[in-house]
Design a protein around this motif. Structure first.
Motif, PDB file in Angstrom:
ATOM      1  N   THR A  15       0.841  -1.205   0.000  1.00  0.00           N
ATOM      2  CA  THR A  15       0.000   0.000   0.000  1.00  0.00           C
ATOM      3  C   THR A  15       0.870   1.247   0.000  1.00  0.00           C
ATOM      4  O   THR A  15       0.659   2.169  -0.783  1.00  0.00           O
ATOM      5  CB  THR A  15      -0.886   0.040   1.265  1.00  0.00           C
ATOM      6  OG1 THR A  15      -1.469  -1.238   1.445  1.00  0.00           O
ATOM      7  CG2 THR A  15      -1.959   1.089   1.147  1.00  0.00           C
ATOM      8  N   PHE A  18       2.627   1.833  -3.245  1.00  0.00           N
ATOM      9  CA  PHE A  18       1.681   2.341  -4.233  1.00  0.00           C
ATOM     10  C   PHE A  18       1.373   3.819  -3.978  1.00  0.00           C
ATOM     11  O   PHE A  18       1.387   4.641  -4.885  1.00  0.00           O
ATOM     12  CB  PHE A  18       0.394   1.504  -4.182  1.00  0.00           C
ATOM     13  CG  PHE A  18      -0.659   1.980  -5.139  1.00  0.00           C
ATOM     14  CD1 PHE A  18      -0.503   1.773  -6.512  1.00  0.00           C
ATOM     15  CD2 PHE A  18      -1.780   2.652  -4.691  1.00  0.00           C
ATOM     16  CE1 PHE A  18      -1.461   2.222  -7.398  1.00  0.00           C
ATOM     17  CE2 PHE A  18      -2.736   3.106  -5.581  1.00  0.00           C
ATOM     18  CZ  PHE A  18      -2.577   2.888  -6.933  1.00  0.00           C
ATOM     19  N   ILE A  19       1.137   4.147  -2.696  1.00  0.00           N
ATOM     20  CA  ILE A  19       0.854   5.541  -2.359  1.00  0.00           C
ATOM     21  C   ILE A  19       2.008   6.437  -2.783  1.00  0.00           C
ATOM     22  O   ILE A  19       1.813   7.484  -3.389  1.00  0.00           O
ATOM     23  CB  ILE A  19       0.577   5.701  -0.844  1.00  0.00           C
ATOM     24  CG1 ILE A  19      -0.762   5.059  -0.474  1.00  0.00           C
ATOM     25  CG2 ILE A  19       0.576   7.168  -0.431  1.00  0.00           C
ATOM     26  CD1 ILE A  19      -1.094   5.110   0.998  1.00  0.00           C
ATOM     27  N   ILE A  23       1.922   9.581  -5.358  1.00  0.00           N
ATOM     28  CA  ILE A  23       2.387  10.916  -4.980  1.00  0.00           C
ATOM     29  C   ILE A  23       3.475  11.390  -5.945  1.00  0.00           C
ATOM     30  O   ILE A  23       3.474  12.522  -6.406  1.00  0.00           O
ATOM     31  CB  ILE A  23       2.921  10.928  -3.532  1.00  0.00           C
ATOM     32  CG1 ILE A  23       1.784  10.644  -2.555  1.00  0.00           C
ATOM     33  CG2 ILE A  23       3.561  12.257  -3.198  1.00  0.00           C
ATOM     34  CD1 ILE A  23       2.242  10.442  -1.133  1.00  0.00           C
ATOM     35  N   THR A 307       5.902  13.524   2.529  1.00  0.00           N
ATOM     36  CA  THR A 307       4.566  12.955   2.344  1.00  0.00           C
ATOM     37  C   THR A 307       4.598  11.450   2.554  1.00  0.00           C
ATOM     38  O   THR A 307       3.627  10.867   3.039  1.00  0.00           O
ATOM     39  CB  THR A 307       3.985  13.253   0.953  1.00  0.00           C
ATOM     40  OG1 THR A 307       4.975  12.998  -0.011  1.00  0.00           O
ATOM     41  CG2 THR A 307       3.502  14.665   0.850  1.00  0.00           C
ATOM     42  N   PHE A 310       4.463  10.862   6.177  1.00  0.00           N
ATOM     43  CA  PHE A 310       3.101  11.200   6.519  1.00  0.00           C
ATOM     44  C   PHE A 310       2.177   9.998   6.265  1.00  0.00           C
ATOM     45  O   PHE A 310       1.375   9.619   7.121  1.00  0.00           O
ATOM     46  CB  PHE A 310       2.731  12.358   5.600  1.00  0.00           C
ATOM     47  CG  PHE A 310       1.596  13.173   6.065  1.00  0.00           C
ATOM     48  CD1 PHE A 310       1.519  13.601   7.366  1.00  0.00           C
ATOM     49  CD2 PHE A 310       0.615  13.554   5.173  1.00  0.00           C
ATOM     50  CE1 PHE A 310       0.463  14.380   7.773  1.00  0.00           C
ATOM     51  CE2 PHE A 310      -0.439  14.333   5.577  1.00  0.00           C
ATOM     52  CZ  PHE A 310      -0.517  14.744   6.875  1.00  0.00           C
ATOM     53  N   ALA A 311       2.351   9.377   5.109  1.00  0.00           N
ATOM     54  CA  ALA A 311       1.542   8.209   4.751  1.00  0.00           C
ATOM     55  C   ALA A 311       1.779   7.069   5.735  1.00  0.00           C
ATOM     56  O   ALA A 311       0.835   6.388   6.162  1.00  0.00           O
ATOM     57  CB  ALA A 311       1.861   7.769   3.329  1.00  0.00           C
ATOM     58  N   ILE A 314      -0.125   7.772   8.819  1.00  0.00           N
ATOM     59  CA  ILE A 314      -1.566   7.605   8.621  1.00  0.00           C
ATOM     60  C   ILE A 314      -1.931   6.134   8.696  1.00  0.00           C
ATOM     61  O   ILE A 314      -2.857   5.740   9.412  1.00  0.00           O
ATOM     62  CB  ILE A 314      -1.983   8.206   7.260  1.00  0.00           C
ATOM     63  CG1 ILE A 314      -1.942   9.725   7.344  1.00  0.00           C
ATOM     64  CG2 ILE A 314      -3.381   7.739   6.864  1.00  0.00           C
ATOM     65  CD1 ILE A 314      -2.075  10.416   6.024  1.00  0.00           C
ATOM     66  N   VAL A 315      -1.176   5.313   7.988  1.00  0.00           N
ATOM     67  CA  VAL A 315      -1.462   3.880   7.976  1.00  0.00           C
ATOM     68  C   VAL A 315      -1.333   3.306   9.390  1.00  0.00           C
ATOM     69  O   VAL A 315      -2.199   2.567   9.861  1.00  0.00           O
ATOM     70  CB  VAL A 315      -0.524   3.162   6.983  1.00  0.00           C
ATOM     71  CG1 VAL A 315      -0.622   1.664   7.157  1.00  0.00           C
ATOM     72  CG2 VAL A 315      -0.877   3.556   5.560  1.00  0.00           C
ATOM     73  N   ASN A 318      -4.173   4.577  11.747  1.00  0.00           N
ATOM     74  CA  ASN A 318      -5.453   3.971  11.412  1.00  0.00           C
ATOM     75  C   ASN A 318      -5.525   2.540  11.928  1.00  0.00           C
ATOM     76  O   ASN A 318      -6.560   2.093  12.409  1.00  0.00           O
ATOM     77  CB  ASN A 318      -5.693   4.002   9.903  1.00  0.00           C
ATOM     78  CG  ASN A 318      -6.103   5.388   9.463  1.00  0.00           C
ATOM     79  OD1 ASN A 318      -6.456   6.216  10.290  1.00  0.00           O
ATOM     80  ND2 ASN A 318      -6.043   5.630   8.179  1.00  0.00           N
TER      81      ASN A 318
ATOM     82  N   LEU B 129      -4.825   6.477   1.015  1.00  0.00           N
ATOM     83  CA  LEU B 129      -4.155   7.116  -0.122  1.00  0.00           C
ATOM     84  C   LEU B 129      -4.555   8.589  -0.198  1.00  0.00           C
ATOM     85  O   LEU B 129      -3.707   9.469  -0.294  1.00  0.00           O
ATOM     86  CB  LEU B 129      -4.527   6.378  -1.416  1.00  0.00           C
ATOM     87  CG  LEU B 129      -4.127   7.077  -2.711  1.00  0.00           C
ATOM     88  CD1 LEU B 129      -2.621   7.113  -2.840  1.00  0.00           C
ATOM     89  CD2 LEU B 129      -4.717   6.376  -3.912  1.00  0.00           C
ATOM     90  N   SER B 132      -3.087  10.781   2.450  1.00  0.00           N
ATOM     91  CA  SER B 132      -1.661  11.117   2.380  1.00  0.00           C
ATOM     92  C   SER B 132      -1.297  11.962   1.172  1.00  0.00           C
ATOM     93  O   SER B 132      -0.161  12.402   1.071  1.00  0.00           O
ATOM     94  CB  SER B 132      -0.797   9.857   2.435  1.00  0.00           C
ATOM     95  OG  SER B 132      -1.481   8.750   1.973  1.00  0.00           O
TER      96      SER B 132
END
Lengths: 335, 301, 565
Positions: A15, A18-19, A23, A307, A310-311, A314-315, A318, B129, B132
Motif C-alpha cells: 500500500t 503504491f501511495i 504521490i 509525504t 506522513f503516509a 496515517i497507515v 489507522n 491514499l 496522504s
C-alpha cells in the motif's frame, strides 16, 4: 488479534509503495518548477543547466527507483551508522533536497523537536480541554454551560488561524508587549528562566492550534455522548441502581469513544503536516513549514519524503484506531 | 434530562411530530431564522443595494462606516456591504455544495466499508491514499487538467465554481468516511441489526432503515464543520491563486485581504469574520435541532 | 524584548575576549528576511535570500555601492581602461588583490582562490546559477599570488561580470576543491558554512530557518564589525517581519517590506524603527502579447509568431490602453514611497534612463478619441469592435495583494475606453516557473496582457535589452524558454543591439540604450511600464550605519553597522 495486526502490517507495505508512486506521479504532473524562485534575471539557458544538474532530465522511473533505493536502503544505513558509529553509508548518495542541497532526513530530524513541542503539545492541550467539556455539555444538554461551550468552540472553528494568529499577536505582542511575536528556534532551555521564556513563546501558537482541535473533538464528543445517553442500556443501568458517575463515565463514555478515537487518530499524522498556517504565522520551523516551502519551490525529493513519512503515520494510526475499536467494543471482531 | 420536552398525549402525524420537536428547540429555531435571513440577504441584497461589489470609487477609499456605506469602503473605495453580499453568495454556495459532496462521498464509502467486510480493506486503503496526498500539488494538477475544459463548458466563473467545489469535496471526505465506518462497525453487531438480518431484510433496507439513522449525529457534526471548512478552504485557494478570478469577492478572500489592515481598519476583518461565524453557528444549531427532531427516542421521552 | 536580553550575557562574554578595540563591542544584531535562506552558496542557488545572506560571509572583488558605482572590496582598485586594468581592445581585465587578506580560518587569500571560483562555476556538470556572469570567459590567469587576469573571447564593453557583486563572491579553493561539478550537492558542510573573508562567520545554519554568526577574527579591518554576533532569521511574511522591527522591536533589520504604504506608515507610528527606500532598475510593467493566445488554436500555433494577435498588433489599441492608466494613482495605492511613476523600461542608472514623461497623465478622453479614429466603434454592450473583432482582453498576473488591486483598477479604466477585461491571477511558483507542460507560465503567455516586474543585475542593461531580440521569444521549439516575452520583432532593433555590443564608449552606450528603450516603450507600446519599484526595508532606530543598496546585496556594508547608544 495478532494475526490480524501482522496481516495489516504486511498489506501496508505494498500500500505504502503504491501511495508513494501515486504521490510521485502527481508531483511530476503538477505544473511547478524548481526554478520558479530563481530570479528572472537568470537567463533560461542557465536555468535549463541547473535543472539538468538536479537530475530532472532523467526518465521518471529512474528518478522514482533512485528515490526508493535511497530511502529504503541508504537512509537506514545512515541511521545505523549514527547509532553504532559504523560506516556503512559512507560515500553513498542520500535523499538530497533540491533547495538546500543537503540530506532531507537531516532537516527533518532538525525540525522534529519544534514540531513535537508546539504542535504535539497543542494537540494534547486541545484533547484535554475538549473531552471533559464535550461530556459535560452532553450531560447537561442546553444548559448555559453547553450553550457557551458550543458558541465559543464553533467561533473558534469557523475563524481561520491566519486570522486568530495575527489577532493574538496584535493584542499580546504589539499592544501589551507580553509575548514575543516570533518563535526563537535557537532558544535552549537550561534553567527556570529559560524555561519561562520557552513557555512564553509557546503560549500563542499552542493556544491558536488547540482552538481548532478543541472545537472539532468537542463537537464529536458531545454528539456521540448524546446519542448514547438516549440508549436503552443507560436506562437499564440506571434502573439497576448504578451510580450516575458509573453510568456516564464508564458505560456511556466507553461506548461514545469510537468516533472520537477515530477523529483523534486521524489527526495525529496531521500534527506533522497540518499546522502549516500557524507555523508560518509564528515562524515555528516545524515540518509543516518545511513541506509547504518545499512544495512552493517544487523540491520533489523533500516533498516526496515528507509525504511518504506522513503516509506511514496515517497507515499506522489507522491500524491503531482499528485495534482500539476492538478493545472498546468487544463485539467488533477482526478475523 | 427531562427538562423542556414536548410531552404529547395524542398520536400525531410524523411530520408534525418532527416540526413540533424542532420548534421546541429554541436554539434551532433561532439558527434557522438567522441562516435563512443570511441566505435571503445575500440572494436579494445585491439587487436592492445601489452599489456594485466591483465599483471602484477612488475618492472615497478607506472610509469608516457611514450612512452611505454602512460597512465602510476598502482600499480601492469599493463598498464593503456590497462586497459582503456578493461574497456571501459564493461562500455559502461553495460551503454548502462542497459539504454536500464530501458528506455524500464520506458516508457512502464509510457505510460500504463498515458494512461489507470484503470491501473494507480496499476502501480503507483508498482512504489512506487520499489522506496522504499533499493537497496543494493535487489542486495544481486538477487546475492544470480541468480548468480550460470546464471554463469552456460552463464559462470561467461557473467552471471555476464546479472545480473548486469538487476539489474541496474530494479532499475532505476522508474523516467522515472513517468516522462513519467506525460507527457502522459497532452498529452492525448490535441486536437490532442482527435481528433484521436474521429475518431476511435486504442489505439496502438494513442500511437505510437501521444503520443510517444511527450514524446521523457524527454525519451532522461533519456537516457543520464541513461548511466552515469549505468556506475557509476556498479562501486559502484564492490566496494561492487557485480560486476564483481576483475581482470575484468571497468572505474568505475579504477576511484574508483585511488581515493586513487589522490595526488600522479592524471593522474590515470583523464583518467577514462575523459572517462566517454566524453562518457556521446557525447551521450548527439548525443541525442540532434537526437531529433531535428526527430522533424518535427524543420525542418519546 | 525578551529575546534580546538573552544575548546580553553572551555578548558580554564575547566583548571580554575580543582581540581588538571596537570589534564585537556592540553585542548582537538580529536581521529578519521573510524568505528564508536555504543554502549559503550563491553559485548553487540564484535566490536573492541566499545571495544576500551569504554576502555577510563571502565577498567578491568589487561591489556596487548605493549609487550604482563600483567600489573595491577584495581588490585594491577598480580596473579601468584609463588605469590600464582593462585592455584597450576590451578583451581582458586585470584585478589585483589587497595585500595581507586572510580567510576566516587564518590562511592567506591568493589569486588561486579566485581562479578556482571561476572554474567551480564554469564546470559543465555543476549547474551553476551564476554561469551568465562568466559568459565569454576564455581564461583566468594568475601571474602572481595577487594578480588575476580574466580574458574574454570577444571585446566586452562591460567586463565587470565575473567576481563583481553579490552573485559571484570568492570561494576558498582549499574548502571547495572536492566539490566541483556533479559533487557540488554532496558538500553540505561546505555549502552551509563557506569559509569567507567577510565580517562574519557561520556558527550554526538551520536551512530555511535561521543562521547564527559571529564576528570574523581575521577580518581585514581590525575595528570591525561592531557586532559580536548576528541572528539571521528567515521565513514568514512581510507583515510579520515589518511588525517585528517597527512595532515590537524584536528585530533590528527587516528586508523588502512589500506592503501597502498605509500599513507601513501605521507600523512606523509605534516609534521603534524607520522604513527606508531605495531604487534600482526594477519596473512593474504590462507586456502586450503580439501573438494570438486564443485557445481555439493548436498548441504549435497558439501564442507563437505564426499567429499575429487579432487586435493588439494595432498600435492605436496598445497606445490607448496605456493612455487610460493613471500611474500616479497606482503608485499611491500600491507602493507609496517605494514606487515612482515611469514610462521607461530602463529607469536607472541615470546614463541609460530615457526619463520619458509622455505617459504620466491619464487621458481617457484621448484614448477614446484615438480608438474611435482608428475605427474601433462601441457596440450596444459598450465594448469597442472592428470588423467583428471585439476588444476583449484576458489580463493575467501572479497572486499578490498589490497586483490584484492594480488589476481591479486597470480593468475599471479600460472599461471606460470600451475594452472588456477578464482577470486571472496565478500561483507565483507556477507563473514564474518554466514548466513547458503548464499553460500558465509567463513565458507561454496564454493571455493578451500580463503584468510582472523585472530588472537586471549590476548597472549595464545590455543583456536585459537583448531579451527582446527577434527569435529569442519562447516557442514550442525552444521548450517555451526565452526572454522575449511579448514576441517583439523589429530588424532595426536587432541592428541597434549589435551596435550596442560593439560600443565601448559609455556616453554612446547610454544614447543607444535610451534609443532601444524608446523603441520598446514610447514608439511601439509593446511594453507598457507602470511603476518604477523601489525596495523598502526597515531598521530599528538603535541600528546605525545602514545604507540601503539596491544594486548589490542589501547587507553589503554590514561590517559598518553599529548600535546607537
Amino acid at each position: 488479534m495478532l494475526t490480524y495486526i501482522a496481516r495489516r502490517l504486511l498489506i501496508s507495505i505494498p500500500t505504502l509503495i503504491f501511495i508513494s508512486l501515486v504521490i510521485f506521479l502527481l508531483l511530476n504532473l503538477a505544473p511547478n518548477d524548481p526554478m520558479a524562485q530563481v530570479p528572472l534575471t537568470v537567463p533560461p539557458e542557465v536555468k535549463q543547466k541547473m535543472r539538468e544538474a538536479l537530475g530532472l532530465g532523467q526518465p521518471l522511473y529512474v528518478q522514482f527507483l533512485k528515490w526508493l533505493i535511497q530511502l529504503f536502503w541508504i537512509e537506514p544505513q545512515v541511521f545505523i551508522d549514527y547509532m553504532f558509529n559504523t560506516s556503512f553509508s559512507e560515500g553513498k548518495l542520500r535523499v538530497i533536497s533540491w533547495q538546500t542541497r543537503s540530506p532531507v532526513m537531516d532537516i527533518i530530524v532538525q525540525r522534529m523537536p519544534q514540531t513535537l513541542w508546539v504542535v504535539g503539545m497543542s494537540y494534547v492541550v486541545g484533547i484535554l480541554i475538549a473531552i471533559p467539556i464535550g461530556i459535560y455539555s452532553a450531560y447537561k444538554q442546553y444548559s448555559v454551560f453547553d450553550q457557551v461551550g458550543t458558541f465559543v468552540t464553533m467561533i473558534g472553528y469557523s475563524v481561520p488561524p491566519f486570522f486568530t494568529g495575527v489577532f493574538v499577536i496584535v493584542i499580546f505582542s504589539v499592544q501589551l508587549g507580553w509575548l514575543p511575536s516570533i518563535y526563537d528556534t535557537t532558544h535552549t532551555v537550561v534553567d527556570w528562566e529559560t524555561f519561562k521564556i520557552q513557555l512564553k513563546q509557546m503560549v500563542m501558537p499552542v493556544m491558536v492550534l488547540a482552538l481548532q482541535t478543541t472545537a472539532m473533538i468537542n463537537r464529536f464528543m458531545r454528539a456521540t455522548m448524546l446519542d448514547n445517553l438516549n440508549q436503552d442500556y443507560v436506562r437499564t443501568a440506571r434502573a439497576k441502581g448504578l451510580s450516575e458517575w458509573t453510568v456516564v463515565m464508564i458505560h456511556v463514555l466507553r461506548n461514545s469513544m469510537i468516533p472520537v478515537i477515530t477523529v483523534i487518530a486521524l489527526n495525529v499524522p496531521a500534527i506533522f503536516g497540518g499546522a502549516i498556517i500557524t507555523e508560518q504565522v509564528f515562524k515555528v520551523n516545524g515540518i509543516g513549514q518545511q513541506l509547504i516551502g518545499a512544495i512552493y519551490a517544487n523540491d520533489l525529493p523533500t516533498v516526496q519524503t515528507i509525504t511518504f513519512m506522513f503516509a506511514v503515520l496515517i497507515v499506522l494510526f489507522n491500524l491503531l484506531a482499528d485495534i482500539i475499536y476492538g478493545i472498546l467494543d468487544p463485539r467488533i471482531r477482526y478475523d | 434530562m427531562t427538562d423542556n420536552l414536548n410531552i404529547t398525549a395524542k398520536p400525531r402525524s410524523k411530520i408534525k411530530d418532527v416540526w413540533d420537536q424542532f420548534k421546541s428547540h429554541k436554539g434551532a429555531l433561532l439558527g434557522a431564522i438567522i441562516f435563512f435571513s443570511i441566505v435571503l440577504l445575500v440572494m436579494v441584497g445585491p439587487f436592492i443595494w445601489p452599489f456594485d461589489a466591483n465599483q471602484i470609487d477612488i475618492r472615497s477609499r478607506n472610509q469608516g462606516p457611514s450612512l452611505l456605506h454602512p460597512f465602510g469602503t476598502d482600499q480601492l473605495g469599493r463598498d464593503t456591504l456590497a462586497r459582503m453580499m456578493a461574497g456571501g453568495r459564493t461562500s455559502i454556495a461553495v460551503g454548502l455544495a462542497a459539504m454536500a459532496l464530501s458528506l455524500f462521498f464520506g458516508s457512502f464509502i464509510g457505510v460500504t466499508a463498515g458494512f461489507y467486510k470484503r470491501l473494507d480493506g480496499v476502501l480503507m486503503r483508498f482512504t489512506d491514499l487520499f489522506l496522504s496526498l499533499p493537497l496543494l500539488p493535487l489542486l495544481l494538477v486538477m487546475m492544470l487538467l480541468f480548468r480550460e475544459p470546464l471554463s469552456e463548458a460552463y464559462g470561467p466563473e461557473r467552471g471555476m465554481f464546479v472545480l473548486i467545489v469538487v476539489s474541496i469535496g474530494i479532499t475532505s471526505w476522508m474523516p467522515t468516511a472513517r468516522i462513519v465506518r467506525a460507527d457502522v462497525l459497532a452498529l452492525k453487531e448490535r441486536e437490532f441489526v442482527l435481528a433484521a438480518k436474521a429475518s431476511g431484510t435486504s442489505d439496502t433496507l438494513i442500511i437505510l432503515r437501521h444503520i443510517m439513522p444511527n450514524v446521523l449525529s457524527p454525519i451532522m457534526v461533519s456537516a457543520t464543520l464541513g461548511i466552515a471548512n469549505g468556506i475557509i478552504t476556498e479562501s486559502a485557494l484564492s490566496f494561492l491563486g487557485l480560486g476564483f478570478p481576483p475581482d470575484f469577492p468571497t468572505w474568505g478572500r475579504l477576511l484574508n485581504d483585511a488581515v493586513d489592515y487589522l490595526q488600522q481598519f479592524p471593522e474590515r476583518v470583523f464583518w467577514p469574520g462575523l459572517a462566517i461565524s454566524l453562518t457556521v453557528l446557525s447551521i450548527n444549531y439548525l443541525g442540532d435541532g434537526l437531529r433531535d427532531a428526527l430522533d424518535p427516542r427524543m420525542r418519546k421521552r | 524584548m525578551r529575546i534580546k536580553s538573552l544575548f546580553v550575557g553572551l555578548a558580554a562574554a564575547l566583548i571580554a575576549t575580543a582581540s581588538f578595540a571596537g570589534r564585537g563591542s556592540d553585542g548582537n544584531v538580529s536581521i529578519i528576511y521573510w524568505q528564508a535562506p536555504s543554502i549559503l552558496n550563491p553559485y548553487l542557488s540564484g535566490g536573492t535570500k541566499d545571495i544576500e545572506s551569504s554576502s555577510m560571509i563571502i565577498e567578491p572583488l568589487a561591489r556596487y555601492n548605493e549609487t550604482g558605482a563600483l567600489v573595491p572590496f577584495l581588490a585594491e582598485e577598480i580596473p579601468t581602461v584609463a588605469n590600464g586594468g582593462v585592455s584597450a581592445d576590451l578583451k581582458s581585465i586585470t584585478w589585483k588583490l589587497k595585500s595581507g587578506l586572510k580567510w576566516s580560518d587564518g590562511s592567506a587569500v591568493t589569486s588561486a582562490d579566485v581562479k578556482f571560483t571561476g572554474e567551480y562555476c564554469m564546470d559543465p556538470d555543476g549547474g551553476c546559477a551564476q554561469l551568465e556572469k562568466f559568459d565569454g570567459v576564455t581564461d583566468i590567469a594568475t601571474p602572481d599570488d595577487r594578480t588575476i587576469v580574466v580574458s574574454f573571447s570577444a571585446s566586452k564593453p562591460n567586463p565587470y561580470g565575473p567576481f563583481v557583486g553579490g552573485q559571484t563572491p570568492i570561494l576558498q579553493k582549499k574548502q571547495f576543491a572536492n566539490c566541483m561539478g556533479a559533487k557540488a550537492p554532496n558538500c553540505t558542510a561546505e555549502n552551509f558554512g563557506p569559509i569567507g573573508t567577510g565580517p562574519f562567520v557561520v556558527t550554526e545554519f538551520k536551512p530555511n530557518d535561521v543562521i547564527q554568526m559571529k564576528a570574523n577574527d581575521n577580518y581585514r579591518d581590525p575595528s570591525k564589525p561592531a557586532f559580536a554576533t548576528v541572528t539571521f532569521k528567515g521565513g514568514g511574511d512581510a507583515t510579520a517581519a515589518g511588525r517585528s522591527v517597527l512595532e515590537t522591536g524584536e528585530f533590528d533589520y527587516a528586508w523588502n517590506l512589500q506592503l501597502a504604504p498605509e500599513v507601513i506608515a501605521n507600523m512606523e507610528k509605534a516609534g521603534k524603527g524607520v522604513a527606508i527606500a531605495g531604487f534600482g532598475p526594477l519596473v512593474e510593467r504590462l507586456e502586450m502579447n503580439m501573438t494570438d493566445p486564443s485557445p481555439s488554436l493548436d498548441a504549435d500555433t497558439r501564442s507563437t509568431r505564426k499567429a499575429p494577435h487579432p487586435f493588439l498588433t494595432d498600435i492605436n489599441v496598445r497606445k490607448a490602453l496605456s493612455m487610460a492608466i493613471d500611474r500616479p494613482l497606482l503608485v499611491e495605492i500600491g507602493y507609496g514611497k517605494a514606487g515612482d511613476v515611469t514610462c521607461d523600461l530602463v529607469p536607472a542608472p541615470d546614463l541609460y534612463a530615457a526619463k520619458n514623461t509622455h505617459c504620466l497623465k491619464q487621458d481617457i478622453a484621448g484614448a477614446n478619441a484615438l480608438l474611435e479614429k482608428a475605427g474601433w466603434k462601441k457596440g450596444s454592450d459598450g465594448i469597442r469592435a472592428k470588423d467583428g473583432v471585439k476588444l476583449s482582453i484576458l489580463y493575467q498576473t501572479s497572486t499578490n495583494a498589490v497586483r490584484q488591486d492594480f488589476q481591479a483598477l486597470i480593468k475599471e479604466w479600460w472599461q471606460q475606453i470600451g475594452v472588456e477585461t477578464e482577470l486571472r491571477n496565478l500561483n507565483a511558483s507556477v507563473f514564474f516557473g518554466g514548466d513547458p507542460g503548464s499553460p500558465d507560465t509567463y513565458q507561454k503567455f496564454y493571455a493578451d496582457v500580463e503584468m510582472y516586474a523585472n530588472t537586471f543585475d549590476g548597472t549595464d542593461p545590455q543583456a536585459y535589452l537583448s531579451a527582446y531580440r527577434c527569435g529569442n521569444e519562447p516557442k514550442p521549439e525552444s521548450q517555451w524558454q526565452g526572454a522575449n516575452i511579448n514576441r517583439y520583432c523589429d530588424p532595426a532593433y536587432d541592428a541597434l543591439l549589435d551596435k550596442l555590443s560593439a560600443t565601448g564608449d559609455l556616453k554612446k552606450r547610454g544614447e543607444i540604450g535610451i534609443q532601444l528603450n524608446n523603441m520598446l516603450t514610447k514608439d511601439s507600446y509593446t511594453i507598457v511600464p507602470l511603476v518604477h519599484r523601489g525596495r523598502v526595508s526597515a531598521h530599528a532606530k538603535s541600528l546605525g550605519g545602514v545604507v540601503l543598496n539596491t544594486w548589490d546585496s542589501e547587507l553589503w556594508n554590514v561590517a559598518d553597522w553599529y548600535r546607537i547608544k
